[in-house]
Motif scaffolding. Sequence first.
Motif, PDB file in Angstrom:
ATOM      1  N   GLN A  97     -13.139  -7.500  61.293  1.00  0.00           N
ATOM      2  CA  GLN A  97     -14.509  -7.912  61.570  1.00  0.00           C
ATOM      3  C   GLN A  97     -14.770  -9.309  61.026  1.00  0.00           C
ATOM      4  OE1 GLN A  97     -16.754  -5.977  63.258  1.00  0.00           O
ATOM      5  NE2 GLN A  97     -18.251  -7.615  63.229  1.00  0.00           N
ATOM      6  N   VAL A  98     -15.373 -10.171  61.855  1.00  0.00           N
ATOM      7  CA  VAL A  98     -15.729 -11.526  61.456  1.00  0.00           C
ATOM      8  C   VAL A  98     -17.195 -11.744  61.790  1.00  0.00           C
ATOM      9  CG1 VAL A  98     -15.190 -13.978  61.625  1.00  0.00           C
ATOM     10  CG2 VAL A  98     -13.407 -12.293  62.055  1.00  0.00           C
ATOM     11  N   GLU A  99     -18.009 -12.037  60.778  1.00  0.00           N
ATOM     12  CA  GLU A  99     -19.417 -12.348  61.000  1.00  0.00           C
ATOM     13  C   GLU A  99     -19.579 -13.861  60.977  1.00  0.00           C
ATOM     14  OE1 GLU A  99     -21.946 -10.339  58.293  1.00  0.00           O
ATOM     15  OE2 GLU A  99     -21.776  -8.416  59.339  1.00  0.00           O
ATOM     16  N   VAL A 100     -20.219 -14.400  62.022  1.00  0.00           N
ATOM     17  CA  VAL A 100     -20.234 -15.846  62.236  1.00  0.00           C
ATOM     18  C   VAL A 100     -21.657 -16.324  62.460  1.00  0.00           C
ATOM     19  CG1 VAL A 100     -19.298 -17.745  63.599  1.00  0.00           C
ATOM     20  CG2 VAL A 100     -17.983 -15.635  63.349  1.00  0.00           C
ATOM     21  N   ARG A 101     -21.980 -17.437  61.820  1.00  0.00           N
ATOM     22  CA  ARG A 101     -23.158 -18.209  62.204  1.00  0.00           C
ATOM     23  C   ARG A 101     -22.686 -19.371  63.042  1.00  0.00           C
ATOM     24  NH1 ARG A 101     -26.535 -20.014  57.183  1.00  0.00           N
ATOM     25  NH2 ARG A 101     -27.276 -21.400  58.842  1.00  0.00           N
ATOM     26  N   ARG A 102     -23.473 -19.708  64.037  1.00  0.00           N
ATOM     27  CA  ARG A 102     -23.036 -20.703  65.017  1.00  0.00           C
ATOM     28  C   ARG A 102     -22.656 -22.033  64.373  1.00  0.00           C
ATOM     29  NH1 ARG A 102     -25.333 -24.742  68.241  1.00  0.00           N
ATOM     30  NH2 ARG A 102     -24.400 -24.917  70.322  1.00  0.00           N
ATOM     31  N   ASP A 103     -23.364 -22.443  63.316  1.00  0.00           N
ATOM     32  CA  ASP A 103     -23.103 -23.728  62.695  1.00  0.00           C
ATOM     33  C   ASP A 103     -22.077 -23.647  61.571  1.00  0.00           C
ATOM     34  OD1 ASP A 103     -24.793 -22.191  61.174  1.00  0.00           O
ATOM     35  OD2 ASP A 103     -25.917 -23.887  60.356  1.00  0.00           O
ATOM     36  N   ARG A 104     -21.529 -22.462  61.319  1.00  0.00           N
ATOM     37  CA  ARG A 104     -20.559 -22.293  60.240  1.00  0.00           C
ATOM     38  C   ARG A 104     -19.343 -21.498  60.699  1.00  0.00           C
ATOM     39  NH1 ARG A 104     -21.696 -23.622  55.339  1.00  0.00           N
ATOM     40  NH2 ARG A 104     -20.383 -21.985  54.437  1.00  0.00           N
ATOM     41  N   ALA A 105     -18.869 -21.807  61.890  1.00  0.00           N
ATOM     42  CA  ALA A 105     -17.695 -21.109  62.421  1.00  0.00           C
ATOM     43  C   ALA A 105     -16.451 -21.436  61.600  1.00  0.00           C
ATOM     44  CB  ALA A 105     -17.482 -21.478  63.894  1.00  0.00           C
ATOM     45  N   LEU A 106     -16.295 -22.705  61.189  1.00  0.00           N
ATOM     46  CA  LEU A 106     -15.116 -23.090  60.399  1.00  0.00           C
ATOM     47  C   LEU A 106     -15.126 -22.398  59.051  1.00  0.00           C
ATOM     48  CD1 LEU A 106     -12.576 -24.707  59.906  1.00  0.00           C
ATOM     49  CD2 LEU A 106     -13.979 -26.681  59.291  1.00  0.00           C
ATOM     50  N   ALA A 107     -16.280 -22.327  58.405  1.00  0.00           N
ATOM     51  CA  ALA A 107     -16.367 -21.650  57.109  1.00  0.00           C
ATOM     52  C   ALA A 107     -16.005 -20.171  57.247  1.00  0.00           C
ATOM     53  CB  ALA A 107     -17.767 -21.805  56.521  1.00  0.00           C
ATOM     54  N   ALA A 108     -16.447 -19.547  58.344  1.00  0.00           N
ATOM     55  CA  ALA A 108     -16.104 -18.144  58.575  1.00  0.00           C
ATOM     56  C   ALA A 108     -14.608 -17.977  58.807  1.00  0.00           C
ATOM     57  CB  ALA A 108     -16.887 -17.608  59.771  1.00  0.00           C
ATOM     58  N   GLY A 109     -13.995 -18.938  59.535  1.00  0.00           N
ATOM     59  CA  GLY A 109     -12.556 -18.868  59.774  1.00  0.00           C
ATOM     60  C   GLY A 109     -11.757 -19.039  58.497  1.00  0.00           C
ATOM     61  N   VAL A 110     -12.157 -19.996  57.644  1.00  0.00           N
ATOM     62  CA  VAL A 110     -11.455 -20.213  56.373  1.00  0.00           C
ATOM     63  C   VAL A 110     -11.583 -18.985  55.479  1.00  0.00           C
ATOM     64  CG1 VAL A 110     -11.452 -21.574  54.257  1.00  0.00           C
ATOM     65  CG2 VAL A 110     -11.660 -22.717  56.463  1.00  0.00           C
ATOM     66  N   GLU A 111     -12.769 -18.409  55.448  1.00  0.00           N
ATOM     67  CA  GLU A 111     -12.965 -17.193  54.648  1.00  0.00           C
ATOM     68  C   GLU A 111     -12.082 -16.056  55.167  1.00  0.00           C
ATOM     69  OE1 GLU A 111     -16.548 -14.048  53.465  1.00  0.00           O
ATOM     70  OE2 GLU A 111     -16.982 -15.832  54.671  1.00  0.00           O
ATOM     71  N   LEU A 112     -11.901 -16.006  56.489  1.00  0.00           N
ATOM     72  CA  LEU A 112     -11.080 -14.961  57.093  1.00  0.00           C
ATOM     73  C   LEU A 112      -9.620 -15.074  56.651  1.00  0.00           C
ATOM     74  CD1 LEU A 112     -10.567 -12.693  59.225  1.00  0.00           C
ATOM     75  CD2 LEU A 112     -10.250 -14.537  60.894  1.00  0.00           C
ATOM     76  N   VAL A 113      -9.028 -16.277  56.782  1.00  0.00           N
ATOM     77  CA  VAL A 113      -7.599 -16.410  56.485  1.00  0.00           C
ATOM     78  C   VAL A 113      -7.316 -16.370  54.988  1.00  0.00           C
ATOM     79  CG1 VAL A 113      -7.178 -17.712  58.591  1.00  0.00           C
ATOM     80  CG2 VAL A 113      -7.693 -18.951  56.494  1.00  0.00           C
ATOM     81  N   ARG A 114      -8.354 -16.516  54.159  1.00  0.00           N
ATOM     82  CA  ARG A 114      -8.143 -16.436  52.710  1.00  0.00           C
ATOM     83  C   ARG A 114      -8.329 -15.029  52.160  1.00  0.00           C
ATOM     84  NH1 ARG A 114     -11.015 -22.005  50.386  1.00  0.00           N
ATOM     85  NH2 ARG A 114      -9.532 -23.468  51.340  1.00  0.00           N
TER      86      ARG A 114
END
Length: 746
Positions: free
Chosen positions: A360-377
């Motif tokens: 599960q990945v929760e995303v805000r439109r303006d913070r997609a990169l931050a969500a991706g970095v949090e995912l892979v970490r």
Amino acid sequence: MKKKVRRSQVADEGSSNQEECCALCRLSDDDPAMFGEKVTLKEHKLSVHYFCLLTSCGVYQRGEEDEGVFGFLVDDIQQEIRRSARLTCCCCKKKGACVGCNVRSCRKTIHFPCGRKQKFISQFTGLFPSYCPDHSPTQSLCVGLDLSLPQSCSVCLDAIDPVLCYSVLKCPSCNASWFHRDCVQRQAHSAGLFFFRCTLCNNKDDFQEEMLRMGIYIPERDASWELEANAYSELLEVYNRCDALACLCTDGRSHSAKTGWFEVIRCRLCGSRGTHRKCSGLKLNTSDWACSDCTQTTDGKASLVASPQGGQRRSLLSKRHLSPIHSSVSCKRPSLPVGSGSPEDLLQALAAQLRPLSVQVEVRRDRALAAGVELVRRTDFDPTHTLSVRFKDHQRTSFPSSLQDSDSARQGFLKLLLQQIQDSVVFEGPEGSKNLALDSQALREDLYFDVGCLLALSLVHGGPPVGFFSRALYQCLFNFPPNWPLTVAHMTPDTHSTRQVSRIAKAKSLDELKEVTAASWEYLELAGCNRPISSLKERDVLVEDLVSFTLITRMQLPLQRFREGLRTLGVFDQVQLFPSAFCSVFCEAAVRLSAQTVGQLFTVEFSQQDDRLDRETPVVTFWRHFLLECEVGRSSISLQDLLHFATGAEEVPAAGLLPPPTISFLHPVTSSPPGAEQEERGGRGRGGKRGKVRPQTAEWRDEGLFPQREPNSKHLLLPVTSSYQAFKSSMEQAISHHVHLLPTES
């Protein structure tokens, strides 16, 4: 009588205040790795190099190990000195040449040190023969060996030309490890017989046999580091420090109680990290604990998990040359069908690794990169798990259906992710032609690895093509085109370094060149190019060195970490195998959708019944005509809207659409005209038989018939209508309603 290789290391004989020359080669050099140990017998006023004794043609070991010089008797040595005094060295033309070519018909004689200059090969085994360049043994290349990638010496790591010669050797086992002769000789001198092996494939037996054949001396002793006194005493020390982010112990991090909350417990896997129980929120009786590095690498049972992080979360500024541990997912590359060459086929082969398990990945439109970095970490992140994306913001975005189906949400997230990666601090340069930027904060946070990992995930999980790499960046990463020279034009425009190099490149005279270099002395000093200029001809070499420093040398660590991130799911290895195929994926913007492109994506599935097939055939013509009108702007919807409606994607992913899109048909329900039912009922005879209604009496109703979609299976149902206008009207109404409808979270 055979000569014997000395079996043990001899203690130093004591250094003399005055250097003495070797009685055989007339040189005073004392380099044990190149000439063997230099031994001086003061009572006989005699100094000799060990290698000069071993390779001399007229002297043999007739004594015990402790007699004379390593078994060479003094009388025999002096007799060899008298014999060689009559022979002239073919290199320096001086007397005393004691080494001769082992081929009887060859009359070349030489001093041992001169032989190294003249490419003589002396074999330190058997009778210790020596061979001149005309008769010396050689190595051969392996058939099919790929030499297109840059090679480096596996010992000193400096660049090396992969051309076999006297000064360049290779491993006979892996054929991929190349060495300078001097480097591998010094390695052998340090490692000794028991630890000398190929630095790449770790082969020992074949490697040592080949190196002996090619003239490398391997001392029969333990490695030099094993002979140091108390070399491993630190292994007896127990780690006793708290490494928690916030230490709660008032006595400091080094305090360790015998029991209780503030006893330091060590990582059960590596033993090189510790924590107080209180500082890491552990229970009072906890004795089984693993540090963050080990939990990212293992699953608690000392076995690798499928995370691309795999132990790479370390201080990169303090351990710059640490070899990262790759997971099996990162390293294994699926087998490909023979002849496959399109990037879609290659990425689909990698996509075969993906599993139905979702993350599960929760995303805000303006913070997609931050969500991706949090995912892979995440410590439990597995790149093979399917991404399940949920947008948290309720604003109207460019992905209006992203909250309604998983495929659209994932496509929207990957597109936003790619846009924000391009605009991040990791990249610099104009739109669509980005180079890596050097950012200390990004290095400290290991953001280069994270971004490489996210780009690899995006490509395999169905994201759009990257499309914004510059050709220079692609060449630095994958060496394609091979050995392509980089120029000032490939540097990032409008930067301080680019302006300095450009001014140097545009200098028209020697005076102007000196003036420009004097003004840029700080940058030249940093690049190691602050040298005196004596002619205008040196300008081009200086510019080439500065470009190489700016794009490659100073970017080594970011490039390395970025490559490691791209290895996730095997993407980097796949691109390296087929760099020409992937160049368009990384460096070229996505091609604008056309009617032909969209039409080729869909496979038409016709019905088996003849009457239905007759109605479906004209609809295919309607469909193709409708695509053309969408392309030229004669319709209220675009091809992008149409593709999004049918597949959930606004553009074709780099890996293509999976499953492949298909088209079938939605037939209208026919109704009977008034009176047909009474006619049918009145048509029954006495025998109870019912009269048949003729097909031409049925009415074909176009109203209320709209296209339907199955985005998960990429299936589109086209309405079967009687005219093109009815077809176009129903398509536009349904797709416009879908595109402009605000999403609501279920």
